[in-house]
Enzyme design. Sequence first.
Site, short mmCIF file in Angstrom:
data_model
loop_
_atom_site.label_atom_id
_atom_site.label_comp_id
_atom_site.label_asym_id
_atom_site.label_seq_id
_atom_site.Cartn_x
_atom_site.Cartn_y
_atom_site.Cartn_z
N ASP A 208 0.71 -0.95 -0.18
CA ASP A 208 -0.02 0.15 0.00
C ASP A 208 0.78 1.13 -0.11
O ASP A 208 0.56 2.28 0.59
CB ASP A 208 -0.93 0.09 1.31
N LYS A 267 -7.23 -4.51 -2.44
CA LYS A 267 -7.86 -5.17 -1.26
C LYS A 267 -8.66 -3.95 -0.29
O LYS A 267 -8.49 -2.79 -0.58
CB LYS A 267 -6.70 -5.69 -0.44
N CYS A 299 -2.04 -2.40 8.58
CA CYS A 299 -2.07 -3.26 7.36
C CYS A 299 -0.61 -4.15 7.76
O CYS A 299 -0.57 -5.57 7.50
CB CYS A 299 -1.89 -2.97 5.83
#
Length: 390
Positions: A208, A267, A299
């Site tokens: 990310d 996601k 995350c």
Amino acid sequence: MHPGAPTASGGSEPSPRELCAFVSGAAAHVLRALHPRRTRPPKRRPNHRRFLHNQICRQFANIEAATQRLALSILSQKAPPQRPPPRRPPPPPPSPFLGVACAVAPTEEPCASPGPSLAALDASTLDLFDDIALTPECPSVPSGLSHCAWGQPDLRQASHFYNRLPPTPNALEEVDGLWAPEGDWDMAAVRPNLGRVLPGSSVLFLCDMQEKFRHVAYFPQIVSVAARMLKVARLLEVPAVLTEQYPEGLGPTVPELGAEGLRPLAKTCFSMVPAVQQELDARPQLRSVLLCGIETQACILNTTLDLLDRGLQVHVVVDACSSRSQVDRLVALARMRQSGAFLSTSEGLILQLVGDAAHPQFKEIQKIIKEPAPDSGLLGLFQGQNPLFR
């Protein structure tokens, strides 16, 4: 003149008793005159130290006598009746780990009788199985692991199994013959608590690093270190996996990462594992995951816990992970370390992957790590006696 003494005028004569009394009185008077009366000597001052010592000795003597009397009275009493021993439960049914007992404790010969059980094994042998799942469907068993004839996973997943093998040259071969997988496997699985990193059993996770996260602290430095890890992974043929958190709202991956050849996996879960499930299942030889990205407390932390739950080793690249809050970053790193993850720097992991200066790709990798990694604010977190990292 003394009364009653004879006089010249011819008075009465004194009696013999009176004469003796007169003579003794005169003699006593003379003696008192010659020898004056002695006075009594002064009393000596008492010795207080000796007095206290004597008192203490008397008290100790009394205590000793009382103790002896008490001991004699106790010994003279009758002993309480003994309780009957408890009934032992019947032995459990034959254990499926009979072959393990033969390999670990051959002197006890558990295979000689038709009905041995785990009750016959000592505690040092029993705790070999405390971390082993009993069914192949357990989520803590990594996919692709070999199973023995009873449907149990490979016992080499127990981190303390090989530490207790007999020190014989063929001990490792004998165990390999019982539980080794069909294909080749690397020695990183033998001692997972060491955290060995090998290219053939590792994968790089890039989490990310997107446009809308540029406000995260030390974002340029984090992306730069992750880009170095990606370059080394490509040189050593270590597979890399890239994810994006809700790309419709948070944007694509930043171009500085250099991940143009990777297909990003979208996601919404605060863990990479559900999105990369197929990638994990396609690599049965996987042992180690190198983890970079943001945010550390979200995350990165959740991905680490899910990977550890699958039995994989997680190596968090601390200089390639950050958060908006440095407190969240610090506590998340400590939390992952408590759970069993390895905290490493990018250069430390790169040199572990290379392993030898004679590696054919070492010259190219040396150019990448020639300059030190940029400062990502870790020095301030680790300074002093930080209780989170003791």
